[in-house]
Design an enzyme around this catalytic site. Structure first.
Site, PDB file in Angstrom:
ATOM      1  N   HIS A 159     -23.554  64.586  76.409  1.00  0.00           N
ATOM      2  CA  HIS A 159     -24.890  64.438  77.016  1.00  0.00           C
ATOM      3  C   HIS A 159     -24.953  65.113  78.383  1.00  0.00           C
ATOM      4  O   HIS A 159     -25.757  64.725  79.239  1.00  0.00           O
ATOM      5  CB  HIS A 159     -25.277  62.957  77.213  1.00  0.00           C
ATOM      6  N   ASN A 207     -30.303  57.319  70.871  1.00  0.00           N
ATOM      7  CA  ASN A 207     -29.537  56.818  69.727  1.00  0.00           C
ATOM      8  C   ASN A 207     -28.060  56.798  70.078  1.00  0.00           C
ATOM      9  O   ASN A 207     -27.338  55.877  69.747  1.00  0.00           O
ATOM     10  CB  ASN A 207     -29.812  57.662  68.491  1.00  0.00           C
ATOM     11  N   GLY A 208     -27.607  57.880  70.742  1.00  0.00           N
ATOM     12  CA  GLY A 208     -26.292  57.868  71.372  1.00  0.00           C
ATOM     13  C   GLY A 208     -26.486  57.464  72.828  1.00  0.00           C
ATOM     14  O   GLY A 208     -27.538  57.730  73.403  1.00  0.00           O
ATOM     15  N   GLU A 230     -33.773  67.806  77.972  1.00  0.00           N
ATOM     16  CA  GLU A 230     -32.603  68.599  77.571  1.00  0.00           C
ATOM     17  C   GLU A 230     -33.001  69.982  77.067  1.00  0.00           C
ATOM     18  O   GLU A 230     -32.348  70.977  77.378  1.00  0.00           O
ATOM     19  CB  GLU A 230     -31.827  67.857  76.482  1.00  0.00           C
ATOM     20  N   ASN A 236     -31.337  73.454  68.249  1.00  0.00           N
ATOM     21  CA  ASN A 236     -30.329  72.397  68.203  1.00  0.00           C
ATOM     22  C   ASN A 236     -29.993  72.188  66.736  1.00  0.00           C
ATOM     23  O   ASN A 236     -30.691  71.474  66.017  1.00  0.00           O
ATOM     24  CB  ASN A 236     -30.913  71.125  68.838  1.00  0.00           C
ATOM     25  N   ARG A 249     -23.256  53.156  66.671  1.00  0.00           N
ATOM     26  CA  ARG A 249     -21.853  53.342  67.095  1.00  0.00           C
ATOM     27  C   ARG A 249     -21.406  52.168  67.949  1.00  0.00           C
ATOM     28  O   ARG A 249     -22.163  51.664  68.774  1.00  0.00           O
ATOM     29  CB  ARG A 249     -21.716  54.632  67.906  1.00  0.00           C
ATOM     30  N   LEU A 280     -29.670  56.690  77.539  1.00  0.00           N
ATOM     31  CA  LEU A 280     -29.689  55.673  76.481  1.00  0.00           C
ATOM     32  C   LEU A 280     -30.663  56.108  75.392  1.00  0.00           C
ATOM     33  O   LEU A 280     -31.871  55.885  75.491  1.00  0.00           O
ATOM     34  CB  LEU A 280     -30.119  54.320  77.070  1.00  0.00           C
ATOM     35  N   GLY A 332     -34.559  57.669  75.175  1.00  0.00           N
ATOM     36  CA  GLY A 332     -35.621  56.849  74.576  1.00  0.00           C
ATOM     37  C   GLY A 332     -35.591  55.396  75.026  1.00  0.00           C
ATOM     38  O   GLY A 332     -36.628  54.805  75.331  1.00  0.00           O
ATOM     39  N   GLY A 370     -33.764  54.169  77.775  1.00  0.00           N
ATOM     40  CA  GLY A 370     -33.826  54.150  79.239  1.00  0.00           C
ATOM     41  C   GLY A 370     -35.234  54.386  79.761  1.00  0.00           C
ATOM     42  O   GLY A 370     -35.644  53.808  80.772  1.00  0.00           O
ATOM     43  N   ARG A 409     -27.939  74.587  71.654  1.00  0.00           N
ATOM     44  CA  ARG A 409     -27.153  73.435  72.072  1.00  0.00           C
ATOM     45  C   ARG A 409     -25.847  73.451  71.277  1.00  0.00           C
ATOM     46  O   ARG A 409     -25.875  73.529  70.043  1.00  0.00           O
ATOM     47  CB  ARG A 409     -27.913  72.153  71.772  1.00  0.00           C
TER      48      ARG A 409
HETATM   49  P1  ADP Z   1     -32.064  60.599  70.430  1.00  0.00           P
HETATM   50  O1  ADP Z   1     -30.788  60.177  71.044  1.00  0.00           O
HETATM   51  O2  ADP Z   1     -31.992  60.710  68.934  1.00  0.00           O
HETATM   52  O3  ADP Z   1     -32.751  61.759  71.120  1.00  0.00           O
HETATM   53  P2  ADP Z   1     -34.078  58.979  71.740  1.00  0.00           P
HETATM   54  O4  ADP Z   1     -33.686  59.432  73.097  1.00  0.00           O
HETATM   55  O5  ADP Z   1     -35.435  59.342  71.248  1.00  0.00           O
HETATM   56  O6  ADP Z   1     -33.009  59.327  70.636  1.00  0.00           O
HETATM   57  O7  ADP Z   1     -33.966  57.370  71.745  1.00  0.00           O
HETATM   58  C1  ADP Z   1     -34.185  56.614  70.613  1.00  0.00           C
HETATM   59  C2  ADP Z   1     -34.121  55.136  71.009  1.00  0.00           C
HETATM   60  O8  ADP Z   1     -35.160  54.876  71.960  1.00  0.00           O
HETATM   61  C3  ADP Z   1     -34.358  54.203  69.832  1.00  0.00           C
HETATM   62  O9  ADP Z   1     -33.462  53.110  69.890  1.00  0.00           O
HETATM   63  C4  ADP Z   1     -35.769  53.736  70.081  1.00  0.00           C
HETATM   64  O10 ADP Z   1     -36.043  52.478  69.515  1.00  0.00           O
HETATM   65  C5  ADP Z   1     -35.790  53.661  71.592  1.00  0.00           C
HETATM   66  N1  ADP Z   1     -37.168  53.552  72.072  1.00  0.00           N
HETATM   67  C6  ADP Z   1     -38.165  54.460  72.006  1.00  0.00           C
HETATM   68  N2  ADP Z   1     -39.318  53.923  72.466  1.00  0.00           N
HETATM   69  C7  ADP Z   1     -39.048  52.629  72.812  1.00  0.00           C
HETATM   70  C8  ADP Z   1     -39.818  51.543  73.353  1.00  0.00           C
HETATM   71  N3  ADP Z   1     -41.096  51.673  73.620  1.00  0.00           N
HETATM   72  N4  ADP Z   1     -39.183  50.370  73.598  1.00  0.00           N
HETATM   73  C9  ADP Z   1     -37.875  50.222  73.317  1.00  0.00           C
HETATM   74  N5  ADP Z   1     -37.100  51.200  72.805  1.00  0.00           N
HETATM   75  C10 ADP Z   1     -37.675  52.387  72.567  1.00  0.00           C
END
Ligand code: ADP
Length: 392
Positions: free
Chosen positions: A174, A205-206, A378, A10, A235, A203, A325, A327, A85
């Site tokens: 996504h 970062n994006g 993914e 990626n 965003r 859900l 992350g 979700g 990717r």
């Molecule tokens: P990316 O889109 O970069 O792959 P991720 O899917 O890892 O990102 O998601 C990152 C998000 O998930 C961040 O906002 C992070 O704070 C949130 N996150 C990870 N663990 C927790 C948790 N235990 N409680 C709340 N939010 C979380």
């Protein structure tokens, strides 16, 4: 001994993630990240069977970093396939494809729609072609799953010549994640593959959410770029299109400054003035920080609002699926979103939600429509497509 190793790349603009899967067991045997590429403090970190390791790779770009990955793979044997990717496949790609010169030209043609991403993806592809000239490579597109959207779902109500001449339309992103968790939901709930309705919320970062009818994406919240739709880490998601001129006049900002503000200084970060990270915000909100709570409230309200809109493309909602992350981990976010949707009849089971679901990932009570937590995979989808397209 690793069976049929498949390498997944990626390649982003300043960082690069990689993983290796054993295709017989599905195990991820190596994963890593090269970050701050081209900078003096560029860093490679990876984890194989043992401890996490890291090494500085000063001033190395994509090709230098991938040479390091090549060296790490030496002990495992050459990969049997490489999956990349690729962010934007435009209308040219509705599924994963084996990479040849025509595919590279196609990805290049889509670069105007994703100027930061596609050129970086191509750097990764070119470098791997040089490092592994005889290994087949496959491109897996973020947009491909959404190519089943009907014109009424993908067209913007702007002059149609903008679609014809410039490719202005909604594409969605996504896709690998939405497709994977939707497939998992069908399998876990034993739904009819040809007769089901799902809403998937990725859900991270994006953030984006998708309506899936009978295995096909029929509507999604991201649009021509990954800026449309839900509130995200930095965003904004949807704003009034009139905002740009207002800000330009009031603050003397240029269009690119406004776009940068909406991409990098908005969302959870902009609302909370604290962090783009949901975990930090959830902790702050729990200890009484009003700004953090307000950011979470807007995030959940807007997500619920979009879920309501996505349901308009379905005849029935068999399940709402949370992934990414946030979700997969943010217990209060899931609870709050379900509370916002009384018309759907969701009843959150607090205990199941705290434990991120039962065996099936279900967080709702037995009488309620299903809401599920399903971890996304993914990289595994990309590895699987790369293997499937080159070895069968
Ligand atoms: P990316 O889109 O970069 O792959 P991720 O899917 O890892 O990102 O998601 C990152 C998000 O998930 C961040 O906002 C992070 O704070 C949130 N996150 C990870 N663990 C927790 C948790 N235990 N409680 C709340 N939010 C979380």
């Amino acid at each position: 001994m690793i069976h049929s190793p498949v390498l997944v790349i990626n390649s982003g603009s300043s960082s690069l993630k990689f993983s290796v899967f054993d295709m017989q067991s599905g195990r991820e045997v190596l994963s890593g990240l090269a970050e701050r590429l081209e900078a003096p403090d560029a860093l490679l970190s990876w984890r194989g069977e043992g401890e996490k390791q890291r090494r500085k790779i000063p001033d190395q770009g994509h090709e230098g970093a991938l040479r390091e990955v090549h060296a790490l793979l030496d002990s495992m044997g050459a990969p049997v396939a490489i999956g990349h990717r690729v962010v934007h496949g435009g209308e040219a790609f509705s599924g994963s494809v084996v990479i040849d010169e025509g595919v590279i030209e196609g990805i290049d043609r889509c670069a105007s729609l994703a100027p930061l991403h596609n050129p970086a993806n191509l750097l990764g592809i070119r470098a791997m072609q040089r490092l592994y000239p005889s290994t087949p490579q496959v491109a897996v597109f973020d947009t491909a799953f959404h190519q089943t959207l009907a014109p009424e779902a993908y067209l913007y109500p702007v002059p149609i010549r903008l679609y014809r001449e410039q490719g202005v339309r909604r594409y969605g992103f996504h896709g690998t994640s939405h497709q994977y968790v939707a497939g998992e939901a069908v399998r876990r709930l034993e739904l009819d593959p040809d007769d089901h309705g799902l809403i998937t919320a990725h859900l991270g970062n994006g953030c984006s959410a998708t309506a899936v009818r009978n295995g096909c994406s029929v509507d999604t919240t991201m649009g021509m770029t990954p800026l449309e739709g839900l509130v995200m880490g930095t965003r904004s998601g949807d704003v009034d299109p009139g905002l740009h001129e207002f800000l330009a006049e009031r603050l003397g900002l240029t269009l690119s400054e406004i776009t940068a503000m909406l991409n990098r200084e908005s969302g959870l970060l902009g609302l909370s003035e604290l962090s783009n990270d949901m975990r930090t915000l959830a902790d702050a909100a729990a200890s009484g920080n009003d700004n953090a709570q307000r950011a979470i409230d807007v995030f959940c309200f807007r997500l619920a609002r979009h879920i309501g809109a996505l349901a308009a493309s379905l005849t029935r909602v068999d399940a709402l699926v949370f992934t990414g992350g946030i979700g997969e981990n943010a217990v209060p976010v899931r609870e709050q979103v379900l509370k916002h949707l009384p018309l759907f009849g969701f009843e959150c089971d607090a205990d199941l939600n705290r434990h991120h679901g039962d065996d099936l990932g279900r967080i709702t009570t037995p009488g309620s429509p299903a809401a599920l937590v399903i971890p996304t995979r993914e990289e595994w989808v990309i590895a699987n497509d790369a293997y499937r397209l080159t070895h069968h």
